[in-house]
Design an enzyme around this catalytic site. Structure first.
Site, short mmCIF file in Angstrom:
data_model
loop_
_atom_site.label_atom_id
_atom_site.label_comp_id
_atom_site.label_asym_id
_atom_site.label_seq_id
_atom_site.Cartn_x
_atom_site.Cartn_y
_atom_site.Cartn_z
N HIS A 197 0.80 -1.23 0.00
CA HIS A 197 0.00 0.00 0.00
C HIS A 197 0.83 1.27 0.00
CE1 HIS A 197 -4.11 -1.54 0.47
NE2 HIS A 197 -3.54 -2.56 1.08
N LYS A 396 -8.20 14.35 3.36
CA LYS A 396 -7.34 13.15 3.40
C LYS A 396 -6.44 13.26 4.63
CE LYS A 396 -5.99 14.36 -0.80
NZ LYS A 396 -6.25 13.08 -1.42
N ARG A 397 -5.80 12.17 5.05
CA ARG A 397 -4.86 12.23 6.16
C ARG A 397 -3.82 13.33 5.91
NH1 ARG A 397 -5.20 8.16 10.49
NH2 ARG A 397 -3.07 8.85 10.90
N LYS A 402 1.19 14.39 0.64
CA LYS A 402 -0.12 14.73 0.06
C LYS A 402 -0.20 16.23 -0.27
CE LYS A 402 -2.68 10.89 2.25
NZ LYS A 402 -3.47 10.27 1.16
N THR A 504 -8.24 6.98 -2.87
CA THR A 504 -9.63 6.60 -3.15
C THR A 504 -10.53 7.82 -2.99
OG1 THR A 504 -9.89 5.90 -0.84
CG2 THR A 504 -9.44 4.17 -2.47
N LYS A 508 -14.08 9.03 -4.99
CA LYS A 508 -15.33 9.44 -4.33
C LYS A 508 -15.77 10.80 -4.85
CE LYS A 508 -13.51 7.38 -0.10
NZ LYS A 508 -12.88 7.74 1.20
C1 LIG Z 1 -11.59 7.93 1.47
C2 LIG Z 1 -11.11 8.38 2.78
C3 LIG Z 1 -9.73 8.54 2.99
C4 LIG Z 1 -8.70 8.32 1.91
O1 LIG Z 1 -8.59 9.52 1.19
P1 LIG Z 1 -7.38 9.74 0.15
O2 LIG Z 1 -7.71 11.04 -0.52
O3 LIG Z 1 -7.44 8.58 -0.81
O4 LIG Z 1 -6.13 9.78 0.94
C5 LIG Z 1 -9.31 8.98 4.23
N1 LIG Z 1 -10.18 9.24 5.23
C6 LIG Z 1 -11.53 9.12 5.05
C7 LIG Z 1 -12.45 9.44 6.18
C8 LIG Z 1 -12.04 8.67 3.82
O5 LIG Z 1 -13.36 8.54 3.66
#
Ligand SMILES: *Cc1c(COP(=O)(O)O)cnc(C)c1O
Length: 663
Positions: A197, A396-397, A402, A504, A508
């Site tokens: 990952h 995102k985190r 990032k 991901t 979304k």
């Molecule tokens: C989808 C999701 C992530 C992952 O987001 P990335 O942009 O792919 O890093 C992290 N936290 C939450 C709450 C999510 O729903």
């Protein structure tokens, strides 16, 4: 600590398993370490399963998610008579005592950073051992021979955290089931598969060998045997290329490299997007790819359309179903039928109105649930947002790779431009950040502080006339994501190319009609292939360019001196313009130093190309029809990114489990 009551969860104390720690090894004098071995004088922990039913979407199927809770058996309290009679509930009633292993108080929130702590190894082993014992016990009820184990059982090692399943399966087969080592090894490799990952080296787990030996003596011995056999095979294949043996070794310099164990002990190794898989093969795991090319494959991540469109965006889901029927819910590629409506003005208006109502839901959430706070957390004001502004979302985190900092620096550039020329017409924007960081990640916390300083400065500046707003959302989680991602006009996917394995959040947001501004990284690359680069805002260094710059040297200080816009914001971070509070000034200085001296994540290098891409975003937003058309094309072409497709590929290409028809 009080736990949430989970009405769907069922405890199965009768299926308790005992997990052993420490102790010493005992075996027949005539035996080698590849033969039946016992552990003596161990400590034990009992693991009790809790099952949660997982209901499929209208497919007459309910699966079971099994989680484990632990307690350290206190044998004075343990009712052996009740246990012998099979009355597990009674036997264990008083045993749930000093429970330090699965308690919520000892979570490890480090994401993409290995902390290598003793307690974490114990937690990982409990979950691995309990699950493995449970799998074997279930398998043995079938009375099938162990030769068929891999045909009935598939174990997907999801990141390195559960990679001890390899040694644990070997231990059970050899020490408890009396299976010969070589046969056990074939069973193990044919059963296990590993998903990588991350390519960040600080995230790849390494355990201190002496610590692992003390806590898990037999598992450690099994690691050493596996490593010995593997190193011998490498030495043979590459005529004593000892440098290569060192690079590939599972145990080296007193550390156990868990990714290496997972690779050697699995028949499949996959990345989570095409670019990520290519980087694994050519770079990060290149030596392993040379030895086992047939093991490597890609399973591009996906998201479930039930959780990420049907539930959180009922109006959009309803409109889509009105146009193309409801087949998309379980077969997301049917969304392509929406393409023919991309010139239908009524449809474009409906899509735009739904987005506006979702923006209103988020605006109300921010007003009620996300107030302005002072340093102590006290509410000191409310945030009012404009639905006419572009809702620009980075959720995102919080991680340096990032590049939330790239977004923040661009906001500072916009702010400076408006300050210099307050009568300038710009397209109003609301910048949303939602992120958590590990408490010990200092730079992440510094970046959060910088964003909140920007928010305080810009949101309260009358010269800005509400043309820019900055909102940092607290407590980011999936429930908040449902409200936030469905309301976004713009999706920020701006990682340093080569470092985001897949992402991901990108999927979304596109599925809910946000346009992506992003780098060619992770699954963004495949999104651009599906959606068309002309329907996204792609900018910045490509992963091969990042690699070359890293190898040939890059001088951010020089770039800073050359580009006035960049120099201006760096000087601002060093000055008292944004804050006069000494602690805050120190934090901004730290950020500026890291950019000027190292810029490890190429933020300054990508800043001006990012600014240009953002100008294109604003320009397009003025033409609401053209914007909406691209929104429709983004939704219509997101079908590939369903997790249904991903899971089918895991089964067809890795697990090969039989399909069972459902009545
Ligand atoms: C989808 C999701 C992530 C992952 O987001 P990335 O942009 O792919 O890093 C992290 N936290 C939450 C709450 C999510 O729903």
């Amino acid at each position: 600590m009080a736990a949430t009551w989970k009405p769907w969860e069922i405890q199965h104390e009768e299926e308790v398993v005992i997990v052993k720690f420490g102790g010493s090894l005992k075996r027949e004098k005539s035996f080698t370490n590849k033969q039946k071995t016992e552990i003596e004088d161990y400590e034990s922990v009992s693991a009790i399963p809790f099952d949660t039913p997982v209901v499929g979407y209208r497919n007459n199927t309910v699966n079971t998610l099994r989680l484990w809770s632990t307690s350290v058996p206190d044998y004075d309290q343990f009712n052996i008579k009740a246990f012998d009679k099979g009355d597990y509930h009674h036997a264990l009633k008083n045993v749930l005592c000093h429970d330090d292993l699965t308690m919520v108080s000892i979570l490890y929130p480090n994401d993409s950073h290995d902390s290598g702590k003793r307690l974490r190894l114990k937690q990982q082993y409990i979950l691995v051992s309990a699950s493995m014992q449970d799998i074997i016990r279930t398998y043995k009820k079938s009375s099938l021979p162990f030769e068929m184990f891999h045909q009935k059982v598939a174990i997907q090692i999801n990141d390195t955290h559960p990679s001890l399943v390899i040694t644990e399966l070997m231990r059970i087969l050899v020490d408890e089931e009396d299976i010969e080592w070589d046969k056990a090894w074939d069973i193990t490799v044919n059963t296990c598969a590993y998903t990588n990952h991350t390519v960040l080296s600080e995230a790849l787990e390494q355990w201190d060998a002496a610590m692992m030996k003390a806590i898990l003596p037999r598992n450690f011995e099994i690691v050493e045997i596996i490593n010995h056999d593997f190193c011998v095979s490498v030495e043979k294949k590459y005529c004593k290329d000892m440098d290569r043996v060192r690079r590939l070794s599972i145990v080296v310099d007193g550390k156990v490299k868990m990714a290496h164990l997972a690779i050697v002990g699995s028949h499949s190794i996959n990345g989570v997007a095409e670019l990520h898989t290519q980087i694994l093969k050519e770079d990060v795991l290149r030596d392993f790819y040379e030895i086992f090319p047939e093991k490597f494959n890609c399973k591009t991540n996906g998201i479930t359309p039930r959780r990420w469109l049907l539930k959180p965006n009922p109006e959009l889901a309803g409109l889509i179903t009105d146009k193309i029927g409801n087949g998309w819910i379980t077969n997301l590629s049917e969304l392509e039928k929406l393409e023919k409506f991309s010139n239908d003005i009524d449809f474009l208006k409906q899509i735009t109105e739904i987005k506006r109502r979702n923006k209103e839901r988020l605006k109300n959430y921010v007003y009620k649930q996300n107030p302005v706070r002072d340093g102590s957390g006290k509410t000191i004001g409310k945030i009012e947002l404009s639905l006419d502004s572009i809702f620009d979302v980075q959720a995102k985190r919080l991680h340096e790779y990032k590049r939330q900092l790239l977004n923040a620096l661009h906001i500072l550039i916009l702010y400076n431009r408006l300050k210099n020329n307050p009568d300038q017409k710009i397209i109003a924007r609301t910048f949303f950040f939602a992120a958590k960081s590990a408490p010990g990640y200092e730079m992440a916390k510094a970046i959060i502080k910088f964003i909140t300083i920007l928010a305080r400065t810009i949101n309260n500046d009358p010269d800005i006339k509400d043309m820019i707003k900055v909102v940092f959302l607290e407590n980011y989680n999936v429930s908040l994501a449902e409200i936030l991602l469905t309301a976004a006009d713009v999706s920020e996917q701006i990682s340093t190319a080569g470092l985001e394995a897949s992402g991901t959040g990108n999927m979304k947001l596109a599925l809910n009609g946000a346009l992506t501004i992003g780098t060619m990284d992770g699954a963004n690359v495949e999104m651009s292939e599906e959606i068309g680069e002309e329907n996204m805002f792609i900018f910045g260094l490509r992963s091969d360019e990042v690699k070359r710059l890293r190898e040939n040297g890059y001088n951010p200080g020089e770039l800073c001196n050359r580009e006035e816009t960049v120099q201006r914001i760096i000087n601002q971070l060093y000055s008292d313009e944004l804050t006069k509070i000494p602690e805050e000034r120190a934090i901004l200085k730290r950020i500026a130093d890291s950019l000027v001296h190292v810029d490890k994540y190429f933020i300054l290098k990508d800043l001006l190309p990012y600014k240009e891409a953002q100008e294109k975003v604003s320009e397009l937003y003025q033409d609401r029809i053209s914007w909406a058309k691209k929104v429709v094309l983004n939704i219509a072409r997101s079908g590939k990114f369903s997790s249904d497709r991903t899971i089918k590929q895991y089964n067809d290409e890795i697990w090969n489990l039989e399909k069972i028809p459902v009545p």
